[in-house]
Design an enzyme around this catalytic site. Structure first.
Site, PDB file in Angstrom:
ATOM      1  CE  LYS A   1      45.752-142.866  -5.942  1.00 47.95           C
ATOM      2  NZ  LYS A   1      45.031-143.425  -4.800  1.00 47.95           N
TER       3      LYS A   1
ATOM      4  CE  LYS B   1      46.118-149.885  -5.859  1.00 50.98           C
ATOM      5  NZ  LYS B   1      45.688-149.089  -4.688  1.00 50.98           N
TER       6      LYS B   1
ATOM      7  CE  LYS C   1      47.855-140.455  -3.509  1.00 59.85           C
ATOM      8  NZ  LYS C   1      46.905-141.376  -2.962  1.00 59.85           N
TER       9      LYS C   1
END
Ligand code: PBG
Length: 324
Positions: A196, A218, A249
């Site tokens: 991700k 993040k 993702k």
């Protein structure tokens, strides 16, 4: 050799094209993300995701019945948590009567055969909007994975078939799998968001759940989008730790990663066509600049062709209506 071989013969009519087509999407390919809110009679459109909604539990029941009738048999649940229940410990995430836990029961009551997956990460529950516990401006890994395991167990007890950790902490798959085994949840699966990336494509999702990070970004836990080989390392570690399904993702910009992962592993591979991808096409189509249905079908077909066995997509219903 030309002219003995003329490739255009195999493209000369729809009949021959459909006979030799290598990749065909079907309803079985899709996992449907659903946003759930507290309240009654609520079906509210998400401003940056046209024609996509947040549902209260009563209308969630109706929605999953409709999905089932369309041949969509798997859902991935996300909850929008009221601000007054957010903190820095994820306490509400463990509440057996919490919104996620009730949402699982609601779906199972409405359509018992529906496969229910739940998002596992602290961001919707976090007063900081981060996926983990924050201390001195940092996201603390091991304290977070302990809570994620408890959160997963709580979802399993509520009846979830799979949990889907989307947080990118190190070691969380092992922690969750171990707790499941200790507690007798041998049959509850884990779909890991393995590769991700820290992506700007998540913007509309954070609007949907009001979960944008309150400080920073993040990038200390989600992957750097310049990296390709790291995706294999992340994915293989998750499989060693017990992931049943792995995920890449976002989707469209990361199809090289989908193919690499598909070639490297022997478990099913999912791809997540994320909120920003959805918003881009909706916006371009609203302006009349792209043919919505044609581009949508081309995109999801490309994801399957790249190697995805499972496509998590806000377009699932639109695709199924188009192809049936
Ligand atoms: C939360 C989570 C996010 C998405 C799925 N789970 C947002 C994020 O990591 O910030 C994004 C999904 C989307 O954009 O459609 N851990």
């Amino acid at each position: 050799m030309y002219p003995l071989r003329r490739n255009r013969r195999l493209r000369s009519s729809e009949a021959i094209r459909s006979l030799v087509r290598e990749t065909i999407v079907t309803p079985n390919d899709f996992l449907v993300p659903l946003f759930v809110v507290e309240g009654k009679g609520i079906k509210e459109e998400i401003p940056s995701m046209p024609n996509y909604y947040r549902y209260s539990l009563d209308l969630l029941s109706e929605e999953v019945k409709e999905l089932w009738s369309l041949g969509l048999k798997s859902v991935l649940l996300f909850v929008k948590v009221p601000d007054n229940l957010k903190d820095n410990t994820g306490k509400e995430a463990l509440n057996p009567e919490g919104l996620m836990q009730r949402a699982v029961t609601t779906v199972k009551n409405a359509v018992p055969e529906m496969l229910v997956m739940t998002d596992v990460a602290l961001d919707p529950y976090s007063s900081y909007g981060h996926d983990g516990i924050v201390s001195e401006g940092k996201i603390i890994n091991d304290a977070t994975t302990a809570v994620l395991a408890e959160m997963s167990l709580s979802h399993a007890k509520a009846g979830a078939d799979f949990v889907a950790p989307s947080d990118m902490m190190d070691g969380r798959i092992l922690e969750i799998r171990s707790l499941f085994e200790d507690e007798g949840f041998h049959d509850t699966g884990i779909m890991s968001y393995s590769a991700k990336y820290a992506s700007a494509f998540y913007g509309p999702f954070r609007d949907a759940l009001d979960s944008a990070p309150g400080f920073g970004d993040k990038k200390t836990y989600q992957m750097d989008f310049g990296n390709r080989e790291e995706a294999i390392k992340e994915t293989c570690m998750d499989i060693e730790e017990g992931a049943d399904i792995v995920m890449v993702k976002p989707g469209l910009c990361y199809l090289d990663i989908v193919r690499d992962v598909r070639n490297a592993v022997d478990v099913p591979v999912a791809v997540y066509q994320v909120s920003g991808e959805y918003a881009m096409l909706k916006a371009a189509a609203e302006k009349g600049w792209l043919d919505h249905d044609a581009v949508m079908l081309e995109q999801v077909t490309a994801m399957k062709r790249a190697g995805a066995h499972i496509i998590a997509s806000y377009f699932a219903k639109d695709v199924v209506r188009l192809i049936s």
